[in-house]
Design a protein around this motif. Structure first.
Motif, PDB file in Angstrom:
ATOM      1  N   PRO A  63       0.580  -1.330  -0.565  1.00 32.05           N
ATOM      2  CA  PRO A  63      -0.309   0.198  -0.525  1.00 32.05           C
ATOM      3  C   PRO A  63       0.721   1.323   0.320  1.00 32.05           C
ATOM      4  O   PRO A  63       1.563   1.148   0.605  1.00 32.05           O
ATOM      5  N   GLY A  64       0.447   2.597  -0.886  1.00 31.31           N
ATOM      6  CA  GLY A  64       0.934   3.340  -0.957  1.00 31.31           C
ATOM      7  C   GLY A  64       2.350   3.615  -2.130  1.00 31.31           C
ATOM      8  O   GLY A  64       2.961   4.691  -1.898  1.00 31.31           O
ATOM      9  N   VAL A  65       3.071   2.555  -2.249  1.00 29.18           N
ATOM     10  CA  VAL A  65       4.130   2.625  -3.180  1.00 29.18           C
ATOM     11  C   VAL A  65       3.670   2.432  -4.765  1.00 29.18           C
ATOM     12  O   VAL A  65       3.041   1.950  -4.843  1.00 29.18           O
ATOM     13  N   TYR A  66       4.498   3.594  -5.279  1.00 24.22           N
ATOM     14  CA  TYR A  66       3.739   3.956  -7.020  1.00 24.22           C
ATOM     15  C   TYR A  66       5.022   3.469  -7.463  1.00 24.22           C
ATOM     16  O   TYR A  66       5.123   2.505  -8.111  1.00 24.22           O
ATOM     17  N   GLN A  67       6.574   3.422  -6.704  1.00 29.62           N
ATOM     18  CA  GLN A  67       7.501   2.659  -8.279  1.00 29.62           C
ATOM     19  C   GLN A  67       8.726   2.170  -6.999  1.00 29.62           C
ATOM     20  O   GLN A  67       8.556   2.514  -6.139  1.00 29.62           O
ATOM     21  N   VAL A  68       9.268   1.241  -7.631  1.00 37.12           N
ATOM     22  CA  VAL A  68      10.058   0.431  -6.975  1.00 37.12           C
ATOM     23  C   VAL A  68      11.854  -0.105  -7.935  1.00 37.12           C
ATOM     24  O   VAL A  68      10.702  -0.614  -8.820  1.00 37.12           O
ATOM     25  N   THR A  69      12.389  -0.071  -6.852  1.00 42.13           N
ATOM     26  CA  THR A  69      13.939  -0.835  -7.895  1.00 42.13           C
ATOM     27  C   THR A  69      14.726  -0.830  -7.280  1.00 42.13           C
ATOM     28  O   THR A  69      14.893  -0.372  -5.878  1.00 42.13           O
ATOM     29  N   VAL A  70      14.985  -2.443  -7.736  1.00 44.25           N
ATOM     30  CA  VAL A  70      15.406  -3.039  -6.826  1.00 44.25           C
ATOM     31  C   VAL A  70      17.004  -2.690  -6.653  1.00 44.25           C
ATOM     32  O   VAL A  70      17.206  -3.148  -8.085  1.00 44.25           O
ATOM     33  N   ILE A  71      18.274  -2.646  -6.100  1.00 45.11           N
ATOM     34  CA  ILE A  71      19.217  -2.673  -6.901  1.00 45.11           C
ATOM     35  C   ILE A  71      20.294  -3.475  -6.022  1.00 45.11           C
ATOM     36  O   ILE A  71      20.432  -3.701  -4.891  1.00 45.11           O
ATOM     37  N   ASN A  72      21.369  -4.128  -6.435  1.00 42.07           N
ATOM     38  CA  ASN A  72      22.548  -4.415  -6.343  1.00 42.07           C
ATOM     39  C   ASN A  72      23.204  -3.524  -4.638  1.00 42.07           C
ATOM     40  O   ASN A  72      23.915  -3.097  -5.872  1.00 42.07           O
ATOM     41  N   VAL A  73      23.521  -4.667  -3.945  1.00 43.96           N
ATOM     42  CA  VAL A  73      24.412  -2.676  -3.198  1.00 43.96           C
ATOM     43  C   VAL A  73      25.776  -4.251  -2.201  1.00 43.96           C
ATOM     44  O   VAL A  73      25.075  -4.978  -2.396  1.00 43.96           O
ATOM     45  N   THR A  74      27.218  -3.532  -1.970  1.00 44.68           N
ATOM     46  CA  THR A  74      27.783  -4.397  -0.831  1.00 44.68           C
ATOM     47  C   THR A  74      27.685  -3.239   0.054  1.00 44.68           C
ATOM     48  O   THR A  74      27.499  -2.555   0.464  1.00 44.68           O
TER      49      THR A  74
END
Length: 105
Positions: A63-74
């Motif tokens: 709920p409330g999320v318009y857009q998301v991008t998941v990235i790989n981080v260290t």
């Protein structure tokens, strides 16, 4: 190739000139190639494999999320995934809200 970076060129291209895209996928019985994601967007943690695209699909339903991008981080020399979220206009979404939603799905 990469101008001025021979080592990166060697890592990124096969001897016959094909670019290693680092995509992964499968071939269906009818010969159709299905691209499923990028190998760089996969994290192995505690014996489990996580795909950024799968996490994006789940978080996008919160709920409330318009857009998301998941990235790989260290982080602390360990690979991890980070969700970058854009909330819907006029809606406040906390990290805990998203975590609670995902844990209950």
């Amino acid at each position: 190739g990469y101008v001025g970076n021979e080592e990166l060129t060697k890592q990124s291209f096969s001897e016959d000139g094909y670019f290693f895209s680092k995509d992964y996928g499968r071939v269906k019985p009818n010969g159709e190639l299905i691209i499923q994601g990028r190998t760089e967007d996969i994290v192995s943690r505690d014996g489990n494999i996580y795909h950024a695209s799968q996490i994006e699909s789940l978080v996008r339903k919160a709920p409330g999320v318009y857009q998301v991008t998941v990235i790989n981080v260290t982080v602390n020399q360990k690979e991890d995934l980070c969700a970058c979220i854009v909330p819907r206009v006029g809606v406040s979404v906390s990290e805990q809200d998203v975590r609670d939603f995902c844990e209950n799905e």
